[in-house]
Design a protein around this motif. Structure first.
Motif, mmCIF file in Angstrom:
data_model
loop_
_atom_site.group_PDB
_atom_site.id
_atom_site.type_symbol
_atom_site.label_atom_id
_atom_site.label_comp_id
_atom_site.label_asym_id
_atom_site.label_seq_id
_atom_site.Cartn_x
_atom_site.Cartn_y
_atom_site.Cartn_z
ATOM 1 N N LEU A 158 0.859 3.975 -2.955
ATOM 2 C CA LEU A 158 0.531 5.373 -2.668
ATOM 3 C C LEU A 158 1.646 6.302 -3.149
ATOM 4 O O LEU A 158 1.381 7.379 -3.691
ATOM 5 C CB LEU A 158 0.298 5.567 -1.165
ATOM 6 C CG LEU A 158 -1.070 5.136 -0.628
ATOM 7 C CD1 LEU A 158 -1.086 5.186 0.888
ATOM 8 C CD2 LEU A 158 -2.176 6.026 -1.202
ATOM 9 N N ALA A 159 2.897 5.861 -2.966
ATOM 10 C CA ALA A 159 4.018 6.678 -3.421
ATOM 11 C C ALA A 159 4.046 6.802 -4.943
ATOM 12 O O ALA A 159 4.429 7.848 -5.488
ATOM 13 C CB ALA A 159 5.334 6.068 -2.918
ATOM 14 N N SER A 211 0.823 -1.213 0.000
ATOM 15 C CA SER A 211 0.000 0.000 0.000
ATOM 16 C C SER A 211 0.856 1.262 0.000
ATOM 17 O O SER A 211 0.561 2.228 -0.724
ATOM 18 C CB SER A 211 -0.928 0.004 1.218
ATOM 19 O OG SER A 211 -1.792 -1.098 1.182
ATOM 20 N N TRP A 236 0.151 8.678 -6.271
ATOM 21 C CA TRP A 236 -0.424 9.941 -5.785
ATOM 22 C C TRP A 236 -0.655 10.958 -6.910
ATOM 23 O O TRP A 236 -1.664 11.697 -6.867
ATOM 24 C CB TRP A 236 0.423 10.534 -4.657
ATOM 25 C CG TRP A 236 1.751 11.104 -5.073
ATOM 26 C CD1 TRP A 236 2.950 10.490 -5.019
ATOM 27 C CD2 TRP A 236 2.002 12.421 -5.590
ATOM 28 N NE1 TRP A 236 3.949 11.301 -5.478
ATOM 29 C CE2 TRP A 236 3.400 12.520 -5.829
ATOM 30 C CE3 TRP A 236 1.208 13.524 -5.882
ATOM 31 C CZ2 TRP A 236 3.997 13.663 -6.346
ATOM 32 C CZ3 TRP A 236 1.796 14.667 -6.388
ATOM 33 C CH2 TRP A 236 3.163 14.732 -6.614
ATOM 34 N N PRO A 237 0.200 11.027 -7.975
ATOM 35 C CA PRO A 237 -0.132 11.974 -9.052
ATOM 36 C C PRO A 237 -1.441 11.597 -9.767
ATOM 37 O O PRO A 237 -2.233 12.471 -10.123
ATOM 38 C CB PRO A 237 1.075 11.869 -9.998
ATOM 39 C CG PRO A 237 2.178 11.301 -9.177
ATOM 40 C CD PRO A 237 1.513 10.382 -8.231
ATOM 41 N N PRO A 287 -8.258 5.191 -3.315
ATOM 42 C CA PRO A 287 -8.343 5.662 -1.920
ATOM 43 C C PRO A 287 -8.508 4.541 -0.905
ATOM 44 O O PRO A 287 -8.258 4.750 0.285
ATOM 45 C CB PRO A 287 -9.572 6.580 -1.936
ATOM 46 C CG PRO A 287 -9.666 7.073 -3.337
ATOM 47 C CD PRO A 287 -9.233 5.904 -4.178
ATOM 48 N N MET A 331 -3.940 9.951 -8.415
ATOM 49 C CA MET A 331 -5.026 10.242 -7.477
ATOM 50 C C MET A 331 -5.342 11.732 -7.455
ATOM 51 O O MET A 331 -6.512 12.139 -7.384
ATOM 52 C CB MET A 331 -4.655 9.739 -6.080
ATOM 53 C CG MET A 331 -4.521 8.229 -5.989
ATOM 54 S SD MET A 331 -3.906 7.638 -4.388
ATOM 55 C CE MET A 331 -5.304 8.022 -3.331
ATOM 56 N N LEU A 332 -4.301 12.553 -7.547
ATOM 57 C CA LEU A 332 -4.505 13.994 -7.568
ATOM 58 C C LEU A 332 -5.271 14.423 -8.820
ATOM 59 O O LEU A 332 -6.210 15.235 -8.755
ATOM 60 C CB LEU A 332 -3.151 14.703 -7.495
ATOM 61 C CG LEU A 332 -3.181 16.227 -7.372
ATOM 62 C CD1 LEU A 332 -3.879 16.640 -6.071
ATOM 63 C CD2 LEU A 332 -1.765 16.797 -7.399
#
Length: 468
Positions: free
Chosen positions: A289-290, A285, A293-294, A371, A296-297
């Protein structure tokens, strides 16, 4: 089929994997040899010099090919689809290897040597796949099976044999034997066999490798002595439930009994297993996430823009988790704000009108579920496991589907065996079918199985299978 770390794997496909791994490994050596010959250096390269690069290239390519479902026959449809996946695997491999050489210059191969290696490896894989198709279509390589029974269970084996995922690589039913007259026949009369002598004589005559006991009611005339004689003479004997599980990758609910789980060897929740799974969840996870994250943004920005800055970006919903404890799952909102105006839970269907334009893209690519990595970090979910359902659906499904509550013995997951094997469903029948895969996962859980599912989730995302 052989059982590797509690997961059943086709012997033919495992043999193919080993052969292709050897091909990939030696492609580096022969690529360097040809490159040296082009430069008029007529000598064989030292074997030790190519081992690090060969191992790296093999590991990268096999990982990608596993992720694209090239070692799970029921994931691809015919030769055309298989060739497409092989081509995509080598394109991805080219990108990954180029990135590795950029990050680690000491491993760098010259462009000429690298190109020759890829050509040799690609041609070798295609040739091996051609041989695989020719060999697995030959009946001589299939296990010869004799089924005791002609009823519902026998008919399910007949249907399983006709499925392209098993028929081409695994077994061939030589016939069905009616053990007692009370059993209603559900297989064709032409496939039924009369036993004129002993059961062992019949297995000798038909050169049977395995007997499957598939009578609908084993209390009526079960031929214990004859089956025992066959087993003592070296014929493999399996019951219907184990045979069906091994060949299909799911569990047949109608034949399942509580004792099948009580005595299963994959259910004990040892401390090390729990620690290993939790560590795997946390590490995976955090890495995702690392990396994500772009994305997800951008997804959050797209949802916000589409809603005109008025609707929520995240969608929170109560789901049922381990031990039937409820928790709040987090997703990017993919439906209209008023999707459930009356507060009544509704299955999401294909081409659901409540799904927004951005939401459709997020669902198709599974970005809407990113998420949920935070649910994994908080310990409410695992990365791999059965998908969590809403309390309203769980209450209804638990009443109508046997053993449904057993899926709550483990933490729910972002991805799972049912998600990569069965397309997204929106009905009780679909929930029943997915439960068969979920119970297979629970019964045969291992860390190796989690890694296989995680890799093959890539195939599910790229091919849009199961997206919702």
């Amino acid at each position: 089929m052989i059982r590797l770390f509690r997961h059943y794997i086709s012997q033919a496909l495992l043999t193919l994997l080993i052969a292709e791994a050897l091909n990939l490994f030696w492609a580096i050596y022969f690529g360097r040899t040809l490159r040296m010959a082009q430069s008029y250096q007529w000598s064989w390269p030292h074997f030790g010099e190519v081992v690090p690069n060969a191992l790296l290239f093999t590991a990268v390519m096999i990982t990608i090919m596993v992720a694209l479902g090239l070692y799970e026959r029921h994931f691809w449809r015919g030769k055309g689809d298989m060739l497409l996946r092989v081509s995509i695997s080598f394109l991805l491999g080219l990108f990954v290897m180029t990135s590795i050489y950029y990050l680690f210059p000491d491993l760098y191969l010259g462009r000429g040597e690298f190109s020759l290696t890829f050509v040799i490896a690609f041609v070798g894989v295609l040739l091996l796949r051609f041989v695989f198709f020719q060999a697995t279509d030959h009946d001589l390589l299939k296990r010869r099976v004799l089924v005791l029974g002609v009823g519902q269970h026998a008919a399910q084996i007949e249907e399983l044999q006709e499925h392209p995922a098993t028929a081409a690589t695994s077994f061939r039913v030589m016939g069905y034997v009616r053990v007692h007259e009370d059993e209603a026949r559900q297989v064709s009369e032409a496939r039924a066999i009369q036993v004129t002598g002993t059961l062992y004589d019949l297995t000798e005559k038909l050169r049977i490798d395995e007997i499957v006991t598939a009578m609908d009611d084993r209390r009526k005339g079960f031929p214990v002595d004859e089956i025992l004689e066959c087993k003592m003479q070296g014929v493999m004997v399996s019951n219907f439930l184990n045979f069906f599980e091994r060949e299909s990758g799911k569990i047949e609910l109608d034949a399942l009994r509580p004792s099948n789980f009580i005595f299963a060897d994959g259910l004990h929740a040892a401390l090390f297993k729990r620690f290993a799974k939790r560590s795997f969840d946390l590490i995976t996870s955090l890495i995702l996430l690392a990396l994500a994250w772009p994305i997800m943004l951008l997804a959050a920005l797209a949802v916000w823009i589409e809603s005109g800055g008025r609707g929520p970006i995240l969608y929170r919903q109560i789901r049922v988790g381990r031990k039937e404890q409820c928790f709040e799952v987090i997703k990017f909102r993919s439906m209209r704000v008023d999707a459930e105006k009356d507060g009544k839970a509704v299955w999401a269907g294909q081409n659901d009108s409540r799904i927004t334009w951005v939401g459709a893209i997020l669902r198709e690519t599974r970005i809407d579920e990113l998420p949920q990595l935070f649910n994994v970090l908080w310990g409410q979910m695992s990365f791999v496991g059965p998908r969590p359902e809403r309390p309203q659906f769980v209450a209804d499904l638990g009443k109508n589907i046997p053993f449904y509550s057993m899926r709550h013995m483990v933490k729910p997951g972002i991805t799972g065996w049912a998600q990569i094997c069965y397309p997204y469903g929106a009905s009780e029948e679909d929930a029943r079918e997915k439960l068969r895969y979920d119970l297979y996962y629970i019964k045969n859980y291992s860390f190796f199985f989690d890694v296989v599912i995680l890799l093959q989730t890539v195939h599910t995302v790229l091919w849009g299978k199961g997206a919702h």
